[in-house]
Design a protein around this motif. Sequence first.
Motif, PDB file in Angstrom:
ATOM      1  N   THR A 294       1.025  -1.132  -0.056  1.00  0.00           N
ATOM      2  CA  THR A 294      -0.015  -0.133  -0.214  1.00  0.00           C
ATOM      3  C   THR A 294       0.898   1.279   0.032  1.00  0.00           C
ATOM      4  O   THR A 294       1.655   1.545   0.822  1.00  0.00           O
ATOM      5  CB  THR A 294      -0.941  -0.140   1.257  1.00  0.00           C
ATOM      6  N   ILE A 295       0.848   2.120  -1.088  1.00  0.00           N
ATOM      7  CA  ILE A 295       1.747   3.100  -1.410  1.00  0.00           C
ATOM      8  C   ILE A 295       0.843   4.292  -1.489  1.00  0.00           C
ATOM      9  O   ILE A 295       0.046   4.489  -2.217  1.00  0.00           O
ATOM     10  CB  ILE A 295       2.736   2.852  -2.721  1.00  0.00           C
ATOM     11  N   THR A 296       1.011   5.415  -0.493  1.00  0.00           N
ATOM     12  CA  THR A 296       0.449   6.788  -0.493  1.00  0.00           C
ATOM     13  C   THR A 296       1.442   7.762  -0.416  1.00  0.00           C
ATOM     14  O   THR A 296       2.333   7.968   0.483  1.00  0.00           O
ATOM     15  CB  THR A 296      -0.431   6.902   0.734  1.00  0.00           C
ATOM     16  N   ALA A 297       1.882   8.123  -1.611  1.00  0.00           N
ATOM     17  CA  ALA A 297       3.041   8.907  -1.736  1.00  0.00           C
ATOM     18  C   ALA A 297       2.767   9.899  -2.980  1.00  0.00           C
ATOM     19  O   ALA A 297       1.798   9.824  -3.861  1.00  0.00           O
ATOM     20  CB  ALA A 297       4.331   8.026  -1.949  1.00  0.00           C
ATOM     21  N   GLY A 298       3.671  10.914  -3.276  1.00  0.00           N
ATOM     22  CA  GLY A 298       3.420  11.903  -4.444  1.00  0.00           C
ATOM     23  C   GLY A 298       3.639  10.865  -5.587  1.00  0.00           C
ATOM     24  O   GLY A 298       2.837  11.212  -6.752  1.00  0.00           O
ATOM     25  N   TRP A 299       4.680  10.191  -5.701  1.00  0.00           N
ATOM     26  CA  TRP A 299       4.866   9.315  -6.611  1.00  0.00           C
ATOM     27  C   TRP A 299       4.761   7.879  -6.265  1.00  0.00           C
ATOM     28  O   TRP A 299       5.557   7.691  -5.076  1.00  0.00           O
ATOM     29  CB  TRP A 299       6.267   9.596  -7.357  1.00  0.00           C
ATOM     30  N   GLY A 300       3.971   6.950  -6.624  1.00  0.00           N
ATOM     31  CA  GLY A 300       3.872   5.528  -6.104  1.00  0.00           C
ATOM     32  C   GLY A 300       5.300   4.847  -6.366  1.00  0.00           C
ATOM     33  O   GLY A 300       6.175   4.820  -5.581  1.00  0.00           O
ATOM     34  N   VAL A 301       5.385   4.243  -7.686  1.00  0.00           N
ATOM     35  CA  VAL A 301       6.464   3.455  -8.046  1.00  0.00           C
ATOM     36  C   VAL A 301       7.000   4.094  -9.249  1.00  0.00           C
ATOM     37  O   VAL A 301       6.305   4.181 -10.305  1.00  0.00           O
ATOM     38  CB  VAL A 301       5.938   2.150  -8.180  1.00  0.00           C
TER      39      VAL A 301
ATOM     40  N   PRO B 251      -5.095  12.505  -1.748  1.00  0.00           N
ATOM     41  CA  PRO B 251      -5.024  13.992  -1.439  1.00  0.00           C
ATOM     42  C   PRO B 251      -6.129  14.578  -0.706  1.00  0.00           C
ATOM     43  O   PRO B 251      -7.095  13.749  -0.430  1.00  0.00           O
ATOM     44  CB  PRO B 251      -5.165  14.394  -2.841  1.00  0.00           C
ATOM     45  N   LEU B 252      -5.901  15.606  -0.328  1.00  0.00           N
ATOM     46  CA  LEU B 252      -6.825  16.224   0.717  1.00  0.00           C
ATOM     47  C   LEU B 252      -8.174  16.662  -0.329  1.00  0.00           C
ATOM     48  O   LEU B 252      -9.129  16.669   0.273  1.00  0.00           O
ATOM     49  CB  LEU B 252      -6.243  17.503   1.247  1.00  0.00           C
ATOM     50  N   SER B 253      -8.005  16.868  -1.269  1.00  0.00           N
ATOM     51  CA  SER B 253      -9.178  17.300  -2.252  1.00  0.00           C
ATOM     52  C   SER B 253      -9.679  16.094  -3.227  1.00  0.00           C
ATOM     53  O   SER B 253      -8.881  15.292  -3.437  1.00  0.00           O
ATOM     54  CB  SER B 253      -8.604  18.477  -3.147  1.00  0.00           C
ATOM     55  N   ASP B 254     -10.791  16.287  -3.607  1.00  0.00           N
ATOM     56  CA  ASP B 254     -11.244  15.174  -4.515  1.00  0.00           C
ATOM     57  C   ASP B 254     -10.586  15.411  -5.782  1.00  0.00           C
ATOM     58  O   ASP B 254     -10.713  16.369  -6.550  1.00  0.00           O
ATOM     59  CB  ASP B 254     -12.812  15.607  -4.490  1.00  0.00           C
TER      60      ASP B 254
END
Length: 192
Positions: free
Chosen positions: A47-54, A79-82
């Motif tokens: 589970t990756i939650t990042a600016g860039w994943g892989v 993100p905080l926004s939809d």
Amino acid sequence: AFAPPRRGAIHLINSDFITVQDLTIRGADIGVWVDGGSDDTIIQRNTITAGWGVLALAELNGTRMQRTSILSNDISLNPLSDMLPSNPRHWFIWKTFRYDSATFIDGARTNIVLYESGAGTIVDGNTIHDGFAGILFFSAVPGSTAIHQQAVVSNNTIFNLSSTGMSIWPGQGLRAYRNRLTNVQSGFRFGH
């Protein structure tokens, strides 16, 4: 996780036969970076939650990575926004993530990026959601036959993205099939 800008929380350089599996990676600029000279790597069930994943990009060592497998991961920007294209603030959000907060490349923050990767890449069974862009196979060399050879992009579920679901600069024998895209700004792009 912490990683300085333009580095992965897990950053593989000249690292062959490495498996990154069953981890939760949050908050890094880049979740997992497969850098140059890293062959036969497997990134699966994370589970990756990042600016860039892989990100598979040969930057610190210019040697293309061969046989990278990215399998059954859950990847989002969270993100905080939809991030839905139907959001009334869509273009404000798009510009913010693309240009105003650019930290790497052009700021596009793609969940899976393969930049001029070598042969035998497999991207299969991933869930990619709530972010800017989905899967990108890219090259800066138009018409090159030395990249993305025999790559497979299949069975991925991609939804709620402000930009492109999949963008493929095809290599010789590359196959993309059985991917499901829902609620994305633009579905599928082919380059060169």
